[in-house]
Design a protein around this motif. Structure first.
Motif, PDB file in Angstrom:
ATOM      1  N   GLY A 126      -2.247   2.802  -3.211  1.00 18.74           N
ATOM      2  CA  GLY A 126      -3.330   3.294  -2.347  1.00 18.74           C
ATOM      3  C   GLY A 126      -4.319   4.149  -3.138  1.00 18.74           C
ATOM      4  N   ASP A 127      -3.781   5.068  -3.960  1.00 24.45           N
ATOM      5  CA  ASP A 127      -4.648   5.930  -4.784  1.00 24.45           C
ATOM      6  C   ASP A 127      -5.480   5.091  -5.749  1.00 24.45           C
ATOM      7  OD1 ASP A 127      -3.513   8.053  -3.508  1.00 24.45           O
ATOM      8  OD2 ASP A 127      -2.306   8.743  -5.231  1.00 24.45           O
ATOM      9  N   PHE A 128      -4.833   4.084  -6.345  1.00 25.35           N
ATOM     10  CA  PHE A 128      -5.484   3.217  -7.327  1.00 25.35           C
ATOM     11  C   PHE A 128      -6.668   2.468  -6.675  1.00 25.35           C
ATOM     12  CE2 PHE A 128      -5.448  -0.876  -9.766  1.00 25.35           C
ATOM     13  CZ  PHE A 128      -5.704  -0.371 -11.025  1.00 25.35           C
ATOM     14  N   LYS A 165       0.842  -1.201   0.000  1.00 24.35           N
ATOM     15  CA  LYS A 165       0.000   0.000   0.000  1.00 24.35           C
ATOM     16  C   LYS A 165       0.877   1.251   0.000  1.00 24.35           C
ATOM     17  CE  LYS A 165      -3.960   2.153   2.066  1.00 24.35           C
ATOM     18  NZ  LYS A 165      -4.008   3.011   3.220  1.00 24.35           N
ATOM     19  N   ARG A 221     -14.086   4.137  -4.681  1.00 26.02           N
ATOM     20  CA  ARG A 221     -15.029   5.251  -4.918  1.00 26.02           C
ATOM     21  C   ARG A 221     -15.938   4.947  -6.098  1.00 26.02           C
ATOM     22  NH1 ARG A 221     -11.062   8.697  -3.530  1.00 26.02           N
ATOM     23  NH2 ARG A 221     -10.306   8.798  -5.670  1.00 26.02           N
ATOM     24  N   GLU A 253      -8.169   3.205  -3.794  1.00 26.97           N
ATOM     25  CA  GLU A 253      -9.190   4.153  -3.330  1.00 26.97           C
ATOM     26  C   GLU A 253     -10.066   4.624  -4.494  1.00 26.97           C
ATOM     27  OE1 GLU A 253      -6.902   6.921  -0.954  1.00 26.97           O
ATOM     28  OE2 GLU A 253      -6.833   5.338   0.582  1.00 26.97           O
ATOM     29  N   GLY A 254      -9.461   4.819  -5.662  1.00 26.75           N
ATOM     30  CA  GLY A 254     -10.222   5.196  -6.867  1.00 26.75           C
ATOM     31  C   GLY A 254     -11.219   4.107  -7.236  1.00 26.75           C
ATOM     32  N   ARG A 308       1.789   5.005  -2.067  1.00 26.40           N
ATOM     33  CA  ARG A 308       0.879   6.071  -2.497  1.00 26.40           C
ATOM     34  C   ARG A 308       0.191   5.701  -3.810  1.00 26.40           C
ATOM     35  NH1 ARG A 308       3.259  11.824  -3.862  1.00 26.40           N
ATOM     36  NH2 ARG A 308       3.994  10.628  -5.626  1.00 26.40           N
ATOM     37  N   GLY A 309       1.008   5.197  -4.783  1.00 29.83           N
ATOM     38  CA  GLY A 309       0.459   4.846  -6.098  1.00 29.83           C
ATOM     39  C   GLY A 309      -0.644   3.799  -5.983  1.00 29.83           C
TER      40      GLY A 309
END
Ligand code: NAD
Length: 263
Positions: free
Chosen positions: A192-194, A187, A200, A196-197, A189-190
């Motif tokens: 985690g963002d993926f 996990k 959502r 989380e996207g 940043r890359g």
């Protein structure tokens, strides 16, 4: 355990976030002087400040794209005496094989492989002169289990294993070690963002998407969760230390057991 890193100078490429940041922070915590790198000056300044605050260590920044030859040459010129090189920077992108053009294959090779090859070539003469050095390539479980959704990424991660093994053999009999570290799903940043996207867009929680990922996409994971960048950094810090003097030419897994192999 004292990792005996004081007096060592370390360069960690791509270390303003994710796994690279955790490695830079851990090396600083253990007493090494650390050069933090990222492409934007504000991101580098922020990471340097945070690591100084958290570790009270000696940290400097170098803002540039280290997949470029001129930047690689400059960082080594500006910071003589790099004894620990962690080739961490890397890019990934999911794309079907038929949709990956020549330019993408070339770009992935340049950024993920050649950047580390070039930096290793630049720091090696000083390591040979002092007869001490640590070169670590941050590869991936994808080096062994090629992801069909990004074969070009898998190619670069396998290439890193070839380079690090070959380089380790080329410095046999010295106190320079060369290894690859293979993280599994982590996990950063890359990632985690993926995730989380994805959460959502499908109206699910991070935990639901994580559970589905380990049920369907990486069912061989033994820890059934993303690793944290710190879990990867702890292994890297040990491999970077004088204590790991008998570990060389190896591909070391910190993949949560996702690679279905006992060795
Ligand atoms: P990330 O995207 O979270 O962070 C990468 C860092 O590198 C960022 O600071 C970014 O700004 C920097 N960067 C990218 N390209 C750069 C360049 N050309 N010059 C300088 N800086 C650059 O990435 P991460 O997930 O922490 O991945 C780090 C390494 O770990 C990569 O080599 C990746 O392939 C590998 N890895 C990651 C995972 C994972 O699940 N996160 C798994 C296996 C391997």
């Amino acid at each position: 355990m004292d990792l005996q890193l004081s007096g060592k100078l370390a360069l960690v490429s791509g270390s303003t976030a994710g796994i690279g940041y955790a490695i830079a922070r851990t090396l600083a915590q253990e007493g090494a002087s650390v050069i933090v790198n990222g492409r934007s000056q504000p991101a580098v300044d922020e990471a340097v400040d945070r690591i100084r605050l958290e570790t009270h260590g000696t940290v400097t920044g170098y803002a540039a794209d280290l997949s470029r030859a001129d930047a690689a040459e400059e960082v080594v010129r500006r910071h003589p005496g790099i004894g620990i090189l962690v080739n961490n920077l890397g890019i990934f992108e999911a794309k079907a094989f038929e949709d990956i053009p020549d330019e993408d294959w070339q770009r992935f090779f340049d950024v993920n492989v050649l950047s580390g090859v070039r930096l290793a070539r630049l720091v090696l003469p000083e390591m040979k002169r002092t007869n001490w050095g640590r070169i670590i390539f941050i590869s991936s479980e994808s080096a062994v289990q090629i992801p069909t959704e990004m074969i070009h990424y898998g190619m670069t991660k396998t290439a890193q294993l070839a380079v690090s093994r070959g380089l380790a053999e080329s410095v046999a009999g010295t106190n320079i070690t060369v290894n690859s570290v293979l993280p599994g799903p982590t996990k950063s940043r890359g990632v985690g963002d993926f995730v989380e996207g994805m959460a959502r867009s499908s109206d699910k929680s991070f935990e639901q998407v994580e559970a589905e990922f380990f049920d369907h996409v990486r069912p061989t994971s033994l820890i059934k969760r993303f690793a944290s960048p710190q879990e990867v950094a702890s292994l890297v810090a040990f491999v970077a230390s004088p204590l790991a003097s008998a570990t060389t030419g190896a591909a070391l897994r910190v993949d949560g057991g996702v690679v279905k192999s006992a060795f």
